[in-house]
Design a protein around this motif. Sequence first.
Motif, PDB file in Angstrom:
ATOM      1  N   LYS A 114       1.033   5.470 -37.279  1.00  0.00           N
ATOM      2  CA  LYS A 114       0.159   6.073 -38.292  1.00  0.00           C
ATOM      3  C   LYS A 114      -1.062   5.132 -38.489  1.00  0.00           C
ATOM      4  N   ILE A 115      -1.777   5.576 -39.091  1.00  0.00           N
ATOM      5  CA  ILE A 115      -2.964   5.409 -38.989  1.00  0.00           C
ATOM      6  C   ILE A 115      -3.126   4.178 -40.750  1.00  0.00           C
ATOM      7  N   SER A 116      -2.303   3.966 -40.894  1.00  0.00           N
ATOM      8  CA  SER A 116      -2.223   3.000 -41.887  1.00  0.00           C
ATOM      9  C   SER A 116      -1.483   2.085 -41.584  1.00  0.00           C
ATOM     10  N   ASP A 117      -1.376   1.814 -39.998  1.00  0.00           N
ATOM     11  CA  ASP A 117      -0.417   0.759 -39.733  1.00  0.00           C
ATOM     12  C   ASP A 117      -2.011   0.100 -39.266  1.00  0.00           C
ATOM     13  N   LEU A 118      -2.740   0.650 -39.003  1.00  0.00           N
ATOM     14  CA  LEU A 118      -3.896  -0.274 -38.452  1.00  0.00           C
ATOM     15  C   LEU A 118      -4.935  -1.320 -40.193  1.00  0.00           C
ATOM     16  N   GLU A 119      -4.015  -0.807 -41.417  1.00  0.00           N
ATOM     17  CA  GLU A 119      -4.818  -1.720 -42.052  1.00  0.00           C
ATOM     18  C   GLU A 119      -4.429  -3.387 -41.887  1.00  0.00           C
ATOM     19  N   GLY A 120      -5.246  -4.155 -42.289  1.00  0.00           N
ATOM     20  CA  GLY A 120      -6.162  -5.039 -42.695  1.00  0.00           C
ATOM     21  C   GLY A 120      -5.370  -5.971 -40.818  1.00  0.00           C
ATOM     22  N   LYS A 121      -6.413  -4.996 -39.790  1.00  0.00           N
ATOM     23  CA  LYS A 121      -6.335  -5.535 -38.752  1.00  0.00           C
ATOM     24  C   LYS A 121      -8.123  -5.540 -38.265  1.00  0.00           C
ATOM     25  N   VAL A 122      -8.703  -6.376 -37.167  1.00  0.00           N
ATOM     26  CA  VAL A 122      -9.854  -6.208 -36.743  1.00  0.00           C
ATOM     27  C   VAL A 122      -8.919  -4.965 -35.467  1.00  0.00           C
ATOM     28  N   ILE A 123     -10.582  -4.087 -35.718  1.00  0.00           N
ATOM     29  CA  ILE A 123      -9.944  -2.849 -35.024  1.00  0.00           C
ATOM     30  C   ILE A 123     -12.107  -2.614 -34.271  1.00  0.00           C
ATOM     31  N   GLY A 124     -11.335  -2.269 -32.698  1.00  0.00           N
ATOM     32  CA  GLY A 124     -11.892  -2.253 -31.691  1.00  0.00           C
ATOM     33  C   GLY A 124     -12.880  -0.471 -31.191  1.00  0.00           C
ATOM     34  N   ILE A 125     -13.029   0.125 -32.154  1.00  0.00           N
ATOM     35  CA  ILE A 125     -13.261   1.195 -30.901  1.00  0.00           C
ATOM     36  C   ILE A 125     -13.492   1.795 -29.852  1.00  0.00           C
ATOM     37  N   TYR A 126     -13.296   1.979 -28.578  1.00  0.00           N
ATOM     38  CA  TYR A 126     -13.324   1.899 -27.048  1.00  0.00           C
ATOM     39  C   TYR A 126     -13.629   3.247 -26.720  1.00  0.00           C
ATOM     40  N   PHE A 127     -15.010   3.209 -26.434  1.00  0.00           N
ATOM     41  CA  PHE A 127     -16.136   4.444 -25.457  1.00  0.00           C
ATOM     42  C   PHE A 127     -15.966   4.321 -24.401  1.00  0.00           C
ATOM     43  N   SER A 128     -14.962   5.073 -23.547  1.00  0.00           N
ATOM     44  CA  SER A 128     -15.084   4.569 -21.800  1.00  0.00           C
ATOM     45  C   SER A 128     -14.822   5.721 -21.557  1.00  0.00           C
ATOM     46  N   ALA A 129     -14.416   5.973 -20.270  1.00  0.00           N
ATOM     47  CA  ALA A 129     -14.380   6.815 -19.064  1.00  0.00           C
ATOM     48  C   ALA A 129     -13.851   7.093 -17.545  1.00  0.00           C
ATOM     49  N   ASN A 130     -13.171   7.128 -17.183  1.00  0.00           N
ATOM     50  CA  ASN A 130     -12.278   6.943 -16.129  1.00  0.00           C
ATOM     51  C   ASN A 130     -13.399   7.537 -14.621  1.00  0.00           C
ATOM     52  N   TRP A 131     -14.043   8.172 -15.181  1.00  0.00           N
ATOM     53  CA  TRP A 131     -14.814   7.886 -14.241  1.00  0.00           C
ATOM     54  C   TRP A 131     -16.559   7.457 -13.881  1.00  0.00           C
ATOM     55  N   TYR A 132     -16.134   6.620 -14.625  1.00  0.00           N
ATOM     56  CA  TYR A 132     -17.668   5.530 -14.729  1.00  0.00           C
ATOM     57  C   TYR A 132     -17.517   4.392 -14.163  1.00  0.00           C
ATOM     58  N   PRO A 133     -17.296   3.658 -13.066  1.00  0.00           N
ATOM     59  CA  PRO A 133     -17.588   2.406 -12.964  1.00  0.00           C
ATOM     60  C   PRO A 133     -17.838   1.229 -13.499  1.00  0.00           C
ATOM     61  N   PRO A 134     -18.765   0.450 -13.957  1.00  0.00           N
ATOM     62  CA  PRO A 134     -18.474   0.032 -15.347  1.00  0.00           C
ATOM     63  C   PRO A 134     -17.673  -0.308 -16.463  1.00  0.00           C
ATOM     64  N   CYS A 135     -17.572   1.019 -16.855  1.00  0.00           N
ATOM     65  CA  CYS A 135     -16.120   1.785 -17.051  1.00  0.00           C
ATOM     66  C   CYS A 135     -14.925   0.894 -16.849  1.00  0.00           C
ATOM     67  N   ARG A 136     -14.203   1.339 -15.875  1.00  0.00           N
ATOM     68  CA  ARG A 136     -13.083   0.796 -15.077  1.00  0.00           C
ATOM     69  C   ARG A 136     -13.739  -0.743 -15.140  1.00  0.00           C
ATOM     70  N   ASN A 137     -14.776  -1.244 -14.575  1.00  0.00           N
ATOM     71  CA  ASN A 137     -14.769  -3.081 -14.602  1.00  0.00           C
ATOM     72  C   ASN A 137     -14.954  -3.856 -15.319  1.00  0.00           C
ATOM     73  N   PHE A 138     -14.939  -3.055 -16.396  1.00  0.00           N
ATOM     74  CA  PHE A 138     -14.702  -4.132 -18.225  1.00  0.00           C
ATOM     75  C   PHE A 138     -13.352  -3.396 -18.322  1.00  0.00           C
ATOM     76  N   ASN A 139     -12.604  -2.628 -18.057  1.00  0.00           N
ATOM     77  CA  ASN A 139     -11.607  -2.546 -18.609  1.00  0.00           C
ATOM     78  C   ASN A 139     -10.547  -3.378 -18.374  1.00  0.00           C
ATOM     79  N   ARG A 140     -11.126  -3.874 -16.884  1.00  0.00           N
ATOM     80  CA  ARG A 140      -9.750  -4.463 -16.260  1.00  0.00           C
ATOM     81  C   ARG A 140      -9.980  -6.344 -17.439  1.00  0.00           C
ATOM     82  N   VAL A 141     -11.138  -6.062 -17.725  1.00  0.00           N
ATOM     83  CA  VAL A 141     -11.238  -7.290 -18.403  1.00  0.00           C
ATOM     84  C   VAL A 141     -11.391  -7.280 -19.775  1.00  0.00           C
ATOM     85  N   LEU A 142     -11.388  -6.235 -20.689  1.00  0.00           N
ATOM     86  CA  LEU A 142     -10.875  -6.108 -21.503  1.00  0.00           C
ATOM     87  C   LEU A 142      -9.146  -6.228 -22.203  1.00  0.00           C
TER      88      LEU A 142
END
Length: 388
Positions: free
Chosen positions: A2-30
């Motif tokens: 539920k969206i309400s479960d995210l209340e009180g948390k620091v949230i990262g909205i992560y825009f990414s895609a499987n087809w783009y190598p820099p995304c895959r590289n960053f994904n491992r770090v993240l």
Amino acid sequence: VKISDLEGKVIGIYFSANWYPPCRNFNRVLIGVYEQLKSNGSNFEIVFVSSDEDLDAFNSYRENMPWLSIPFSDLETKKALNRKYDVESIPCLVILQPDNTKDDDTYYDGVELIYRYGVDAFPFTKEKLDELRREEKRKHDSQTVTNLLTNPERDYLLDQTITRKVGHSVLSAYTCLFVPVDSLKGKTVGLYLSAQWCMPCVEFTPKLISIYQKIKQALQEKGGGEDFEIVFVSNDRDQSSFESYFGTMPWLALPFRDPTARTLAKYFDVQWIPCLIIIGPDGKTVTKQGRNLINLYQENAYPFTDAKVESLEKEMEEAAKSLPRSEYHAGHRHLLTLVSEGSGGGPFICCDCDEQGSGWAYQCLECGYEVHPRCIRAVTPQSSIEDR
């Protein structure tokens, strides 16, 4: 969830895609940062917003992610989030605070913060980031080659010698010797972050070896005790790859998987390899653009200082005065026009040698074709068409 479960948390909205190598590289770090924060009990969550082209790609990418995601089919929400946070490129990580009531509480450069500070960036508040920047400045101000390259367990680097064993055949065995880090004091040092699995690295390394040897030879002939050294900082995935790759190099190296390698990548905010960071004889950073300067000026780039680069740029400007304003080049059918950064040019990748260029270039604006002046092979108009 539920969206309400995210209340009180620091949230990262992560825009990414499987087809783009820099995304895959960053994904491992993240993933590494996220799992460490969760294991520490940090109040942090990530929500993945996919830019994948189909459901299969989304599912393939998503199965490796330990966090939440917007359903692939929810196009309206994904579009709304992209518009709200003005996402122009991926990967993009937007950080929202629990009491996010004003834009000052939103950080749009989460990717840079993760690369630069890792878990230390949490909880991504202004106060925390200011503290990290002050500490970063303090470290840079007190930087020496010794504190860059040593740790409490190690004060040496690896050097290799070739031992030839003669029997029925001739073999070459690489034996690593220990060289004190302090032996680099007073030298210009290049920190070379690279890996054998990385094709741009494999392509750049032979060029760097050639330039390194030319610089060393020129300094030896010059005399005076000035010296240049390179230290390989491996991003290889296993010991055998490290040994194989290091075996081609004539310089020093950090031991494989030494923790200093990761520290250096974070300290210098290295997001791409190959990367060549130049440290001056005083132990301070000269430039993080060593690779680009090598590509532009070869061995003439040494010692990579601002004064040297400015001098080379002036030489290039002077040399350009005698160049033809236009040329036909073998391999391209259209007339190429000489341009500079001030007349329609700019940083480019040479279509002839695949090296980076800057300043002057011969350009076909219609085709987006650019070459270094040094790469021009002048031909007649008919010849350029036939060669093509």
